[in-house]
Write a protein that holds these residues in place. Structure first.
Motif, PDB file in Angstrom:
ATOM      1  N   ASP A   1      38.174  35.485  40.435  1.00  0.00           N
ATOM      2  CA  ASP A   1      38.241  36.681  39.588  1.00  0.00           C
ATOM      3  C   ASP A   1      39.428  37.558  39.980  1.00  0.00           C
ATOM      4  O   ASP A   1      40.149  38.084  39.114  1.00  0.00           O
ATOM      5  CB  ASP A   1      36.948  37.496  39.710  1.00  0.00           C
ATOM      6  N   SER A   2      39.646  37.725  41.273  1.00  0.00           N
ATOM      7  CA  SER A   2      40.752  38.560  41.749  1.00  0.00           C
ATOM      8  C   SER A   2      42.104  37.959  41.364  1.00  0.00           C
ATOM      9  O   SER A   2      43.024  38.681  40.947  1.00  0.00           O
ATOM     10  CB  SER A   2      40.671  38.721  43.273  1.00  0.00           C
ATOM     11  N   LEU A   3      42.231  36.640  41.489  1.00  0.00           N
ATOM     12  CA  LEU A   3      43.477  35.979  41.096  1.00  0.00           C
ATOM     13  C   LEU A   3      43.753  36.161  39.607  1.00  0.00           C
ATOM     14  O   LEU A   3      44.883  36.457  39.201  1.00  0.00           O
ATOM     15  CB  LEU A   3      43.406  34.491  41.437  1.00  0.00           C
ATOM     16  N   ALA A   4      42.720  35.981  38.799  1.00  0.00           N
ATOM     17  CA  ALA A   4      42.893  36.135  37.349  1.00  0.00           C
ATOM     18  C   ALA A   4      43.303  37.563  36.997  1.00  0.00           C
ATOM     19  O   ALA A   4      44.177  37.779  36.147  1.00  0.00           O
ATOM     20  CB  ALA A   4      41.599  35.758  36.623  1.00  0.00           C
ATOM     21  N   LYS A   5      42.703  38.548  37.660  1.00  0.00           N
ATOM     22  CA  LYS A   5      43.050  39.946  37.400  1.00  0.00           C
ATOM     23  C   LYS A   5      44.495  40.232  37.782  1.00  0.00           C
ATOM     24  O   LYS A   5      45.216  40.949  37.072  1.00  0.00           O
ATOM     25  CB  LYS A   5      42.103  40.868  38.171  1.00  0.00           C
ATOM     26  N   LEU A   6      44.948  39.699  38.912  1.00  0.00           N
ATOM     27  CA  LEU A   6      46.339  39.877  39.313  1.00  0.00           C
ATOM     28  C   LEU A   6      47.282  39.249  38.285  1.00  0.00           C
ATOM     29  O   LEU A   6      48.334  39.818  37.965  1.00  0.00           O
ATOM     30  CB  LEU A   6      46.586  39.248  40.689  1.00  0.00           C
ATOM     31  N   ALA A   7      46.917  38.079  37.774  1.00  0.00           N
ATOM     32  CA  ALA A   7      47.766  37.411  36.781  1.00  0.00           C
ATOM     33  C   ALA A   7      47.837  38.216  35.492  1.00  0.00           C
ATOM     34  O   ALA A   7      48.924  38.412  34.924  1.00  0.00           O
ATOM     35  CB  ALA A   7      47.234  36.003  36.517  1.00  0.00           C
ATOM     36  N   ILE A   8      46.694  38.684  35.018  1.00  0.00           N
ATOM     37  CA  ILE A   8      46.664  39.472  33.780  1.00  0.00           C
ATOM     38  C   ILE A   8      47.431  40.782  33.946  1.00  0.00           C
ATOM     39  O   ILE A   8      48.082  41.269  33.015  1.00  0.00           O
ATOM     40  CB  ILE A   8      45.210  39.732  33.353  1.00  0.00           C
ATOM     41  N   ALA A   9      47.383  41.352  35.146  1.00  0.00           N
ATOM     42  CA  ALA A   9      48.076  42.624  35.407  1.00  0.00           C
ATOM     43  C   ALA A   9      49.579  42.443  35.602  1.00  0.00           C
ATOM     44  O   ALA A   9      50.304  43.434  35.748  1.00  0.00           O
ATOM     45  CB  ALA A   9      47.474  43.294  36.637  1.00  0.00           C
ATOM     46  N   GLY A  10      50.054  41.192  35.620  1.00  0.00           N
ATOM     47  CA  GLY A  10      51.475  40.935  35.799  1.00  0.00           C
ATOM     48  C   GLY A  10      51.921  40.932  37.241  1.00  0.00           C
ATOM     49  O   GLY A  10      53.119  40.859  37.524  1.00  0.00           O
ATOM     50  N   GLN A  11      50.979  40.985  38.171  1.00  0.00           N
ATOM     51  CA  GLN A  11      51.321  40.984  39.594  1.00  0.00           C
ATOM     52  C   GLN A  11      51.371  39.581  40.178  1.00  0.00           C
ATOM     53  O   GLN A  11      51.748  39.403  41.330  1.00  0.00           O
ATOM     54  CB  GLN A  11      50.309  41.827  40.378  1.00  0.00           C
ATOM     55  N   LEU A  12      50.974  38.592  39.390  1.00  0.00           N
ATOM     56  CA  LEU A  12      50.968  37.206  39.849  1.00  0.00           C
ATOM     57  C   LEU A  12      51.513  36.319  38.744  1.00  0.00           C
ATOM     58  O   LEU A  12      50.823  36.024  37.767  1.00  0.00           O
ATOM     59  CB  LEU A  12      49.538  36.784  40.213  1.00  0.00           C
ATOM     60  N   GLN A  13      52.788  35.957  38.881  1.00  0.00           N
ATOM     61  CA  GLN A  13      53.388  35.025  37.940  1.00  0.00           C
ATOM     62  C   GLN A  13      53.037  33.605  38.353  1.00  0.00           C
ATOM     63  O   GLN A  13      53.110  33.266  39.542  1.00  0.00           O
ATOM     64  CB  GLN A  13      54.906  35.199  37.910  1.00  0.00           C
ATOM     65  N   ILE A  14      52.639  32.789  37.384  1.00  0.00           N
ATOM     66  CA  ILE A  14      52.211  31.425  37.673  1.00  0.00           C
ATOM     67  C   ILE A  14      53.329  30.480  37.255  1.00  0.00           C
ATOM     68  O   ILE A  14      53.566  30.253  36.065  1.00  0.00           O
ATOM     69  CB  ILE A  14      50.907  31.099  36.933  1.00  0.00           C
TER      70      ILE A  14
END
Length: 314
Positions: A267-280
């Motif tokens: 859940d935390s990883l997904a939230k970071l990705a949606i927030a733009g803090q984690l580019q995949i």
């Protein structure tokens, strides 16, 4: 079900497609139709027959490999709550999954505590890239190293699948991030938030960096990481096995991480990705034996930056 399998350990060229019995859901698990899966170094080790019995004890041939998945819930065990048929989910299968329950199959049976819902705005391919690499990075940076604002963190092997996530997660924690990588990856790492990047071919990390608060080693270079670490600091490694001397250091904490990611981490990883803090960063190919073969050879040859994802369906 359709599955991409091997009939013996060895070359990536062994992969072929066949029909197998679908894994069966239990009262405490969920059946998921696979929409995408990613290829990890662990998949390569499994294909080569290099994983210990705690992984391979439930296996027989033909064997379906794969741990990371993203897909759609199709059936729910009677004791499972919080999910319904049609939910988009992602996660990772048990280390010792059954021989027909790998993510290279059309369906997987999953324990609900090792998956999470995919939020709107995240594709199946992006979600499939997160579980093992992202979970490893998150557990190291947030849970084990407990990185906080203004800490200085050294990430050894910053351009690998785990390293790219670790750089961004440490930055999201408010840390100053130093990464080691070959020159071809320096620009990417800086774009993702690294404050400093060291070319380990030209400059020994131990001579370039001193007194960092924490070290995350994905490259197996524990000695250099310890040399850069301040007294009282902590090094976590997933890249090598610490010696007894390193583990018993009186002034520096050293630990090998056995990653066990669960729903809160996903859940935390997904939230970071949606927030733009984690580019995949990923490369995607459609599902076929030939593309799985190509992906394995690329990962095995260490020619991949980020993650390799096989796309099954939207």
């Amino acid at each position: 079900m359709e599955a991409i399998v091997i009939n013996e350990f060895g070359s990536a060229d062994e992969f072929y497609e066949t029909e197998l019995d679908q894994p069966q859901v239990t009262d405490d698990t969920v059946l998921v139709a696979v929409n995408a899966f990613s290829i990890n170094p662990m998949d390569v080790a499994a294909r080569l027959g290099m994983l210990p019995p705690q992984f391979s004890g439930n296996w027989k041939f033909p064997l379906v490999l794969g741990w990371d998945f993203a897909g759609t819930v199709t059936k729910i065990g009677q004791n499972v709550t919080g999910y319904q048929v049609g939910d988009r989910v992602f996660g990772s299968l048990p280390n010792d999954h059954a021989d027909n329950n790998g993510s290279y199959g059309s369906y997987v049976v999953v324990a609900p505590e090792t998956m999470a819902k995919i939020p709107a705005g995240l594709s199946f391919a992006q979600a499939a890239a997160l579980p093992i690499a992202g979970g490893t990075a998150y557990q190291a940076i947030v849970e084990n190293l407990k990185v906080k604002t203004n800490d200085t963190v050294l990430i050894q092997g910053g351009a690998g699948g785990v390293g790219l996530f670790a750089v961004q997660i440490a930055k999201a924690q408010g840390a100053k991030v130093i990464a080691s990588a070959s020159p071809s990856h320096h620009e990417l790492l800086k774009q993702l938030g690294a404050d400093q990047v060291i070319d380990y071919h030209q400059h020994a990390v131990a001579k370039s960096i001193k007194n960092v608060d924490a070290v995350f080693d994905t490259a197996g270079d524990i000695e250099d990481g310890l040399a850069a670490l301040k007294a009282g600091g902590k090094l976590v490694t997933v890249g090598g096995q610490p010696t007894s001397e390193q583990l018993n250091s009186t002034d520096k904490n050293v630990a090998f991480q056995f990653t066990h990611a669960t729903t809160p981490i996903y859940d935390s990883l997904a939230k970071l990705a949606i927030a733009g803090q984690l580019q995949i960063k990923l490369r995607t190919l459609p599902r076929s034996p030939d593309n799985v073969i190509d992906a394995h050879k690329t990962v095995e040859g260490h020619h991949m930056t980020g993650k390799f994802v096989i796309h099954v369906k939207n």
